[in-house]
Design an enzyme around this catalytic site. Structure first.
Site, mmCIF file in Angstrom:
data_model
loop_
_atom_site.group_PDB
_atom_site.id
_atom_site.type_symbol
_atom_site.label_atom_id
_atom_site.label_comp_id
_atom_site.label_asym_id
_atom_site.label_seq_id
_atom_site.Cartn_x
_atom_site.Cartn_y
_atom_site.Cartn_z
ATOM 1 N N CYS A 133 0.813 -1.220 0.000
ATOM 2 C CA CYS A 133 0.000 0.000 0.000
ATOM 3 C C CYS A 133 0.846 1.270 0.000
ATOM 4 O O CYS A 133 0.321 2.367 0.229
ATOM 5 C CB CYS A 133 -0.942 -0.005 1.192
ATOM 6 S SG CYS A 133 -1.999 -1.478 1.252
ATOM 7 N N LYS A 198 -8.185 -0.177 10.846
ATOM 8 C CA LYS A 198 -8.120 -1.268 9.886
ATOM 9 C C LYS A 198 -7.089 -2.282 10.357
ATOM 10 O O LYS A 198 -5.909 -1.968 10.506
ATOM 11 C CB LYS A 198 -7.744 -0.724 8.506
ATOM 12 C CG LYS A 198 -7.621 -1.822 7.459
ATOM 13 C CD LYS A 198 -7.417 -1.257 6.065
ATOM 14 C CE LYS A 198 -7.207 -2.372 5.070
ATOM 15 N NZ LYS A 198 -7.018 -1.875 3.703
ATOM 16 N N LYS A 251 -12.773 -1.873 10.252
ATOM 17 C CA LYS A 251 -12.698 -2.962 9.279
ATOM 18 C C LYS A 251 -11.736 -4.036 9.748
ATOM 19 O O LYS A 251 -10.660 -3.675 10.224
ATOM 20 C CB LYS A 251 -12.198 -2.347 7.964
ATOM 21 C CG LYS A 251 -11.978 -3.319 6.847
ATOM 22 C CD LYS A 251 -11.311 -2.614 5.694
ATOM 23 C CE LYS A 251 -10.983 -3.647 4.654
ATOM 24 N NZ LYS A 251 -10.079 -3.166 3.668
HETATM 25 C C1 PBG Z 1 -6.800 -1.861 0.045
HETATM 26 C C2 PBG Z 1 -8.010 -2.487 0.606
HETATM 27 C C3 PBG Z 1 -8.190 -3.801 1.068
HETATM 28 C C4 PBG Z 1 -9.543 -3.934 1.379
HETATM 29 C C5 PBG Z 1 -10.129 -2.690 1.155
HETATM 30 N N1 PBG Z 1 -9.157 -1.806 0.701
HETATM 31 C C6 PBG Z 1 -7.272 -4.962 1.112
HETATM 32 C C7 PBG Z 1 -6.097 -4.988 1.975
HETATM 33 O O1 PBG Z 1 -5.865 -4.135 2.826
HETATM 34 O O2 PBG Z 1 -5.323 -5.918 1.738
HETATM 35 C C8 PBG Z 1 -10.215 -5.193 1.855
HETATM 36 C C9 PBG Z 1 -11.642 -5.326 1.511
HETATM 37 C C10 PBG Z 1 -12.189 -6.689 1.629
HETATM 38 O O3 PBG Z 1 -11.541 -7.657 2.060
HETATM 39 O O4 PBG Z 1 -13.364 -6.824 1.265
HETATM 40 N N2 PBG Z 1 -5.770 -1.598 0.920
#
Ligand code: PBG
Length: 326
Positions: A133, A198, A251
């Site tokens: 990221c 997150k 999340k």
């Molecule tokens: C991007 C992102 C992710 C998700 C949302 N934005 C993946 C991650 O962090 O690897 C996950 C969403 C999902 O699992 O439905 N960084």
């Protein structure tokens, strides 16, 4: 022996009408945000089912338009876009290119449905060749050099007409960097929905197939939160609010209902919850086996988010739920 005096909770449960009258929480179309995966491709008919997420697709611009059209007819209010570029590179160029796939998709959707709330996920992992990221140096994701690119991506998304940007990268300081860049470019009214809390979660597995964004080496544990930590979530949320976040997101969803409740109780901004890909896939898999009643479980899981204090819910079940609500 029947005692003379006791609580009769069943009195208010004896008919659907009564139950509905005393219902404390409900899910409405206003709460739901549908995620879409849009692919940069010449093939207008491109619509590929994500094998680990039955019923979810990677879509060409044209197929996205068709799918969203049907959802809008069912009452869709808001969606969030993830882009899959034709080319990935070390600097995630596609994320902030005005002609990038998400920027194109935003323009198309806003042109066709001006009232639809189009949210852009602001992150680099779908655009970087290594799938992290941020910018990578010595196999480490560099925080501060990444901020400028995230800010550029948010500005490109706002310029394309996004109603809201949603940074999901978990770099420190990114909300401040994005707010400053948006304001400088005149986008003072573009809200930031921050993926404030997150976690580094195993529940994102299917998404990484969908977005083709699995990290090529290592994991995301040096930037996403450690799952056992609850108090730390309050620090992350407070920092993002201070930096200018308008909506705080937690999340994943169901495994972190306690955290949603804590964010709700500690902050007065709107709170969003993301029912992530792995949560979707688990429900789908069990339903396909005939082990659970799919919509029963879906509605129960979504109202759990409301009960925990979430205002908004990002869920891949949005389109199905809109049909039920209709
Ligand atoms: C991007 C992102 C992710 C998700 C949302 N934005 C993946 C991650 O962090 O690897 C996950 C969403 C999902 O699992 O439905 N960084």
């Amino acid at each position: 022996m029947i005692p003379a005096d006791f609580y009769r909770g069943r009195r208010l449960r004896n008919s659907l009408a009564l139950r509905e009258m005393v219902r404390e929480n409900q899910v409405t179309a206003n709460d739901l945000i549908m995620p879409y995966f849009v692919v940069e491709t010449e093939d207008e008919s491109f619509k590929k089912e994500i094998s680990s997420m039955p019923g979810q697709y990677q879509l060409s611009l044209k197929q996205l338009r068709k799918t969203v059209g049907e959802a809008v007819a069912d009452g869709l209010k808001a969606c969030i876009l993830f882009g899959i570029p034709a080319e990935k590179d070390e600097m995630a160029s596609g994320a902030y290119d005005d002609a990038g796939i998400v920027q194109k998709a935003i323009r198309m959707l806003k042109d066709k449905w001006p009232d639809l709330i189009v949210i852009a996920d602001t992150c680099l992992c779908e655009y970087t060749s290594h799938g992290h990221c941020g910018i990578v140096k010595n196999e480490y994701v560099q925080n501060d050099p990444t901020l400028n690119l995230l800010a550029k991506a948010a500005v490109a998304q706002a310029r394309a007409g996004a109603n809201m940007v949603a940074p999901s990268d978990m770099m420190d300081g990114r909300v401040a960097a994005i707010r400053e860049a948006l304001d400088e470019e005149g986008f003072i009214n573009t809200p930031i929905m921050s993926y404030a809390v997150k976690y580094a979660s195993a529940f994102y597995g299917p998404f990484r197939e969908a977005a083709e964004s699995a990290p090529k080496f290592g994991d995301r544990k040096t930037y996403q939160m450690d799952p056992p930590n609850g108090r730390e979530a309050m620090r992350e949320a407070a920092a993002d609010l201070e930096e200018g976040a308008d909506i705080l997101m937690v999340k994943p969803g169901l495994p972190y209902l306690d955290v949603i409740r804590q964010v709700r109780d500690n902050f007065d901004t709107p709170v969003a919850a993301y029912q992530v890909s792995g949560e979707y896939s688990m429900i789908k898999a069990a339903a396909q086996n005939g082990w659970i009643d799919e919509m029963g479980v879906v509605m129960e899981s979504l109202v759990a988010f409301k009960r925990a204090g979430a205002d908004l819910i990002l869920t891949y079940f949005t389109e199905d739920v809109l049909k039920v609500l209709k």
